[in-house]
Design a protein around this motif. Structure first.
Motif, mmCIF file in Angstrom:
data_model
loop_
_atom_site.group_PDB
_atom_site.id
_atom_site.type_symbol
_atom_site.label_atom_id
_atom_site.label_comp_id
_atom_site.label_asym_id
_atom_site.label_seq_id
_atom_site.Cartn_x
_atom_site.Cartn_y
_atom_site.Cartn_z
ATOM 1 N N GLN A 97 -72.626 1.221 -2.940
ATOM 2 C CA GLN A 97 -73.697 0.330 -3.376
ATOM 3 C C GLN A 97 -74.792 1.099 -4.108
ATOM 4 O OE1 GLN A 97 -74.884 -1.805 0.163
ATOM 5 N NE2 GLN A 97 -72.931 -2.899 0.293
ATOM 6 N N ARG A 98 -75.107 2.306 -3.619
ATOM 7 C CA ARG A 98 -76.100 3.130 -4.327
ATOM 8 C C ARG A 98 -75.600 3.529 -5.708
ATOM 9 N NH1 ARG A 98 -76.806 5.681 0.748
ATOM 10 N NH2 ARG A 98 -75.641 7.530 0.070
ATOM 11 N N ARG B 166 -69.530 -0.132 1.365
ATOM 12 C CA ARG B 166 -70.048 1.191 1.706
ATOM 13 C C ARG B 166 -71.417 1.400 1.060
ATOM 14 N NH1 ARG B 166 -66.010 4.741 3.671
ATOM 15 N NH2 ARG B 166 -67.230 6.540 3.004
ATOM 16 N N SER B 167 -72.357 1.922 1.816
ATOM 17 C CA SER B 167 -73.711 2.120 1.281
ATOM 18 C C SER B 167 -73.712 3.100 0.120
ATOM 19 C CB SER B 167 -74.645 2.609 2.391
ATOM 20 O OG SER B 167 -74.186 3.846 2.933
#
Length: 211
Positions: free
Chosen positions: A195-196, A191-192
């Motif tokens: 990751q952030r 999931r972005s």
């Protein structure tokens, strides 16, 4: 804007992920637990228990500790990541409490006695290593029949479990015996928003190494 006091720890990452998932503005304050900053007088005024994370919500004039409580507060305040009624809500809390009382403490104690204790205590190592593997096996059985830990939808229960599994190496745990957990972990890690959050946590570690 939320204020979050945290570090690159299994419990801190949960709050960072939740804020990213909910697309909330927040200011991240690094508390270097490796240098004992969580024990300073300034920080213990926020959390007398001297642990991260701590969330400050100016809108509610709230200072909130305990990662599970922070997850529930954010999910309820913003109406996401937690069903509002019924069995689906109960299943999320079931997994959230299982993490808080079972998997999380087992992983933490296992890592402590294997890597951080001042002297080796074989009985404690055996007990908590076994408990960490047992609780992970229980989670694997749950994930054998569903996509997410509390059912068919992503929730704060997934975020809670992800925290310690992200730092599973501390407890010398891998996924070799739990393929369903491994599949789930890859799904969450892709999931972005996650990751952030990990990038922000890693940046705190990098900055601490420079200090």
């Amino acid at each position: 804007m939320y204020q979050l006091y945290a570090f690159a720890t299994p419990n801190s990452i949960k709050a960072i992920i939740a804020l990213e998932e909910l697309a909330q503005d927040y200011q991240l304050h690094a508390i270097n637990v490796r240098q004992g900053e969580q024990k300073t007088e300034a920080f213990t005024l926020l959390n007398p228990n001297a642990k991260v994370p701590v969330l400050i919500s100016p809108a509610d004039k709230l200072v909130l500790t305990e990662s599970a409580a922070i997850l529930v507060y954010l999910a309820e305040r913003h109406g996401q990541l937690l069903p509002t009624t019924g069995v689906a809500r109960a299943r999320v809390f079931e997994q959230l409490f299982f993490h808080a009382s079972g998997l999380g403490p087992a992983f933490g104690q296992s890592g402590y006695f294997q890597k951080s204790a001042p002297e080796a205590v074989p009985a404690a190592i055996a007990r908590f290593d076994g408990e960490a593997k047992r609780t992970l096996a229980l989670l694997d059985r749950v994930l054998a029949t569903q996509d997410y830990v509390a059912g068919d939808s992503y929730s704060i229960a997934d975020i809670a479990h992800f925290g310690w599994l992200w730092r599973r190496a501390f407890a010398n745990i891998d996924f070799s015996a739990t393929p369903h957990v491994e599949r789930w972990y890859a799904l969450i890690a892709a999931r972005s928003t996650v990751q952030r959050a990990i990038a922000r946590a890693d940046a705190m570690l990098a900055d601490a190494a420079k200090a």
